[in-house]
Design a protein around this motif. Structure first.
Motif, PDB file in Angstrom:
ATOM      1  N   ASP A  25       0.820  -1.212   0.000  1.00 58.35           N
ATOM      2  CA  ASP A  25       0.000   0.000   0.000  1.00 58.35           C
ATOM      3  C   ASP A  25       0.853   1.261   0.000  1.00 58.35           C
ATOM      4  N   GLU A  26       0.342   2.290  -0.668  1.00 56.07           N
ATOM      5  CA  GLU A  26       0.902   3.643  -0.632  1.00 56.07           C
ATOM      6  C   GLU A  26       2.338   3.731  -1.174  1.00 56.07           C
ATOM      7  N   LEU A  27       2.614   3.026  -2.248  1.00 56.33           N
ATOM      8  CA  LEU A  27       3.914   3.166  -2.894  1.00 56.33           C
ATOM      9  C   LEU A  27       3.968   4.521  -3.588  1.00 56.33           C
ATOM     10  N   GLY A  28       4.938   5.331  -3.233  1.00 56.69           N
ATOM     11  CA  GLY A  28       5.100   6.618  -3.892  1.00 56.69           C
ATOM     12  C   GLY A  28       4.849   7.822  -3.026  1.00 56.69           C
ATOM     13  N   TYR A  29       4.258   7.626  -1.842  1.00 53.18           N
ATOM     14  CA  TYR A  29       4.023   8.774  -0.968  1.00 53.18           C
ATOM     15  C   TYR A  29       5.351   9.321  -0.447  1.00 53.18           C
ATOM     16  N   LEU A  30       6.320   8.430  -0.260  1.00 55.03           N
ATOM     17  CA  LEU A  30       7.674   8.828   0.114  1.00 55.03           C
ATOM     18  C   LEU A  30       8.653   8.098  -0.798  1.00 55.03           C
ATOM     19  N   PRO A  31       9.739   8.765  -1.231  1.00 50.45           N
ATOM     20  CA  PRO A  31      10.718   8.092  -2.093  1.00 50.45           C
ATOM     21  C   PRO A  31      11.536   7.068  -1.298  1.00 50.45           C
ATOM     22  N   LEU A  32      12.047   6.068  -2.008  1.00 46.38           N
ATOM     23  CA  LEU A  32      12.902   5.066  -1.394  1.00 46.38           C
ATOM     24  C   LEU A  32      14.361   5.431  -1.648  1.00 46.38           C
ATOM     25  N   ASP A  33      15.215   5.181  -0.666  1.00 48.36           N
ATOM     26  CA  ASP A  33      16.641   5.408  -0.907  1.00 48.36           C
ATOM     27  C   ASP A  33      17.187   4.286  -1.775  1.00 48.36           C
TER      28      ASP A  33
ATOM     29  N   VAL B 208      -0.558  -3.461  -5.774  1.00 52.37           N
ATOM     30  CA  VAL B 208       0.128  -2.226  -5.393  1.00 52.37           C
ATOM     31  C   VAL B 208      -0.854  -1.065  -5.501  1.00 52.37           C
ATOM     32  N   THR B 209      -0.895  -0.219  -4.490  1.00 55.68           N
ATOM     33  CA  THR B 209      -1.637   1.036  -4.600  1.00 55.68           C
ATOM     34  C   THR B 209      -0.618   2.171  -4.630  1.00 55.68           C
ATOM     35  N   SER B 210      -0.847   3.139  -5.492  1.00 60.04           N
ATOM     36  CA  SER B 210       0.103   4.242  -5.623  1.00 60.04           C
ATOM     37  C   SER B 210      -0.613   5.525  -6.027  1.00 60.04           C
ATOM     38  N   ASN B 211      -0.109   6.639  -5.546  1.00 57.09           N
ATOM     39  CA  ASN B 211      -0.641   7.948  -5.914  1.00 57.09           C
ATOM     40  C   ASN B 211       0.118   8.551  -7.090  1.00 57.09           C
TER      41      ASN B 211
ATOM     42  N   ASN C 155       4.908   7.088 -15.155  1.00 55.02           N
ATOM     43  CA  ASN C 155       6.029   7.896 -15.632  1.00 55.02           C
ATOM     44  C   ASN C 155       6.693   8.704 -14.516  1.00 55.02           C
ATOM     45  N   GLU C 156       6.146   8.600 -13.293  1.00 57.75           N
ATOM     46  CA  GLU C 156       6.767   9.252 -12.141  1.00 57.75           C
ATOM     47  C   GLU C 156       7.460   8.256 -11.204  1.00 57.75           C
ATOM     48  N   TRP C 157       7.440   6.983 -11.550  1.00 56.96           N
ATOM     49  CA  TRP C 157       8.002   5.992 -10.638  1.00 56.96           C
ATOM     50  C   TRP C 157       9.518   6.104 -10.500  1.00 56.96           C
TER      51      TRP C 157
END
Length: 208
Positions: free
Chosen positions: A113-121, A143-146, A150-152
């Motif tokens: 859940d919520e992949l993309g709300y914060l970037p991963l190092d 996967v849920t993402s906001n 093209n922004e991944w």
């Protein structure tokens, strides 16, 4: 019983697909949701991607599908993306990474859940990619993402890893792109207390 279900599945709440108000989100293809409810995607080890702005029901739908899987006796686990990456990092440092990966790989359905709300190092992105690679054609992932596809590269801070993750997730997948308003804000919007348009996330890939 519900407390035990939450303990073993990680669900943040218990909601069903029948509880979802599709009239509030007309952009959703209800036929696609009904098809997903048959769990064919899970038996064929395919993935589901829910895209859309906050509050449009992505998590509700993901949990609803997970609940359908539980009814069928499937192994289902729900986890926030940042929590997932933190667990992967911890297991890597504690030399229990392979054991952790075996747990996720054994699941019939892993909901992230919520992949993309914060970037991963960099480290987190690589471990996430390894997990998705292990799950590829071995079990289903939701996967849920906001963020649109093209922004991944902004999520993973590495275009190569972002492309590799998308390649595996999208190869066998159903994409549900929700362009609608927030459920959580609709009452305030009705009363005129706030004016907020959250329907700006549009994914060209969802049209393919």
């Amino acid at each position: 019983m519900l407390d035990l279900l939450q303990l073993y599945t990680g669900f943040p709440f218990h909601k069903h697909l029948d509880d979802f108000d599709f009239t509030f989100q007309p952009s959703i293809d209800v036929k696609k949701i009904k098809e997903l409810k048959t769990l064919r995607f899970m038996y064929e080890k395919e993935n589901v991607i829910f895209l859309g702005p906050p509050g449009v029901g992505k998590t509700h739908l993901a949990v609803g599908l997970g609940m359908e899987g539980i009814k069928e006796g499937k192994k289902v686990y729900f986890i926030n993306s940042i929590t997932l990456v933190d667990k992967l990092k911890k297991s890597f440092y504690e030399r229990s990474f392979e054991k952790q990966m075996r747990f996720y790989k054994a699941l019939d359905l892993l909901i992230i859940d919520e992949l993309g709300y914060l970037p991963l190092d960099s480290e987190g992105a690589k471990l996430f990619f390894e997990l998705i690679s292990e799950k590829y054609e071995q079990g289903s992932v939701i996967v849920t993402s906001n963020r649109s596809f093209n922004e991944w590269n902004k999520i993973f801070e590495d275009e190569v890893i972002a492309t590799a993750v998308l390649d595996r997730l999208l190869h066998h997948s159903t994409i549900i792109n929700i362009r609608g308003k927030s459920y959580r804000l609709r009452e305030k919007q009705k009363s005129g207390m706030i004016r907020l348009d959250t329907s700006k996330i549009i994914d060209e890939n969802a049209q393919n």
